[in-house]
Design an enzyme around this catalytic site. Structure first.
Site, PDB file in Angstrom:
ATOM      1  N   GLU A 202      46.391  32.547  46.556  1.00  0.00           N
ATOM      2  CA  GLU A 202      46.337  33.982  46.849  1.00  0.00           C
ATOM      3  C   GLU A 202      47.103  34.321  48.130  1.00  0.00           C
ATOM      4  OE1 GLU A 202      42.347  35.508  47.229  1.00  0.00           O
ATOM      5  OE2 GLU A 202      43.024  37.584  47.580  1.00  0.00           O
ATOM      6  N   ASP A 288      40.395  43.681  41.095  1.00  0.00           N
ATOM      7  CA  ASP A 288      39.733  42.844  42.105  1.00  0.00           C
ATOM      8  C   ASP A 288      38.461  43.511  42.633  1.00  0.00           C
ATOM      9  OD1 ASP A 288      39.600  40.369  43.267  1.00  0.00           O
ATOM     10  OD2 ASP A 288      41.051  40.747  44.856  1.00  0.00           O
TER      11      ASP A 288
HETATM   12 ZN   LIG Z   1      38.952  38.137  43.421  1.00  0.00          ZN
END
Ligand SMILES: [Zn+2]
Length: 328
Positions: A202, A288
């Site tokens: 990420e 998210d």
């Molecule tokens: Zn996440």
């Protein structure tokens, strides 16, 4: 009414954190009930509790997640935010959604609640919204920043409720928290029939690509949360990892604006989504943390359409891939 240009698309969302998906209006109400002095103006409220622009440091982000945590104070509240989350998804044309949550994150703010009670509230919410044509699956999160012993407790809880979870996930800051120690846990989850997705690759840290590779090879991840750094030429072994992911068919759960807000990429226009697709990697578009970030999936479609030129047919392809990769 859903009047967006994507209204007619059947949407699938695979990566949404239920515990950070509280409607802004509900968050305001719940925080006031919890005794917080909530500012009356919406801009001051947003500045205090929501993440609207890229964050300077992790501390300021954590503070905002903690506000959401504070609001999740009872079984009834958890039922409500779950029901509202499904209602809001339905309103924008989502008909298949996987919701993930970390029992430890909710419990940290409310020690009087057991994992069982937290889960019961969420199931109450799913029941209350079950008249809507939205298929929902639950994923339990292990927080990598906590000791393995804690994750073992979470897995025991998940296995006790195996029929109401579709999978497990590893989340939180990757920097300094290696995926490898969790290997036995994921082996056990897999042996018990749970599906696996892992947050990896990420942030642009040196281990980003290796973490993706370890997640797939050692943690048996069938999907990766984010994973965008495998398209970053500055990350060691990113090129071969990109090829590996493309060949493996593992889908990346891409969360474009989230990546901007956490400084994983400088802008949506600079997002490697097109590069990933060109390399043959399967991807899906996700929110998210739609509550704390205060947007929805339609916003994300708009963002990548406007910044990267994606079209309805691109979204159709990505939704088909998401459906195939769904744990439901
Ligand atoms: Zn996440």
């Amino acid at each position: 009414m859903n009047s967006s240009r994507w209204a007619s698309l059947k949407k699938t969302e695979l990566h949404r954190h239920l515990d950070c998906s509280i409607r802004a209006s509900t968050l305001r109400e719940l925080l006031a009930l919890a005794g917080e002095s909530v500012p009356a103006s919406s801009s001051e409220f947003a500045a205090k509790y929501l993440v609207k622009e890229p964050m300077r440091d992790l501390g300021s982000v954590l503070g905002k997640f903690l506000a959401a945590q504070k609001a999740l104070s009872s079984r009834e509240v958890l039922a409500r935010i779950t029901r509202e989350c499904v209602e809001d998804a339905h309103a924008e044309g989502i008909d298949l959604m996987e919701l993930r949550y970390a029992p430890t994150f909710i419990q940290d703010g409310h020690e009087h609640m057991s994992f069982d009670e937290i889960h019961a509230g969420i199931l109450d919410g799913l029941k209350a919204s079950s008249h809507l044509p939205v298929k929902v699956g639950l994923i339990a999160i292990f927080q990598r920043i906590k000791p393995i012993k804690v994750a073992e407790n979470v897995l025991d809880f998940v296995l006790n409720h195996k029929d109401t979870f579709v999978g497990v996930d590893l989340a939180d800051d990757e920097d300094g928290f290696e995926p490898r120690p969790f290997e036995p846990l994921f082996a056990k989850a897999k042996a018990n029939g749970l599906r696996i997705t892992v947050h990896a690759g990420e942030a642009p840290i040196a281990s980003a690509a290796d973490n993706v590779r370890i997640a797939i090879d050692r943690l048996h991840a069938e999907r990766i949360g984010h994973g965008l750094q495998i398209a970053n030429p500055e990350i060691p072994r990113s090129r071969e990892t990109l090829e590996y992911v493309a060949k493996s068919g593992v889908l990346l759960e891409i969360c474009p604006t989230s990546n901007v807000l956490t400084n994983a990429v400088p802008s949506v226009a600079a997002h490697p989504l097109p590069k990933l697709r060109q390399a043959g990697v399967k991807v899906s578009i996700n929110t998210d943390d739609p509550g704390v970030f205060d947007f929805n999936l339609t916003h994300e479609y708009d963002a990548v359409a406007d910044a990267l030129g994606l079209t309805a047919s691109d979204f159709e392809t990505m939704n088909q891939d998401a459906r195939r990769a769904s744990f439901l």
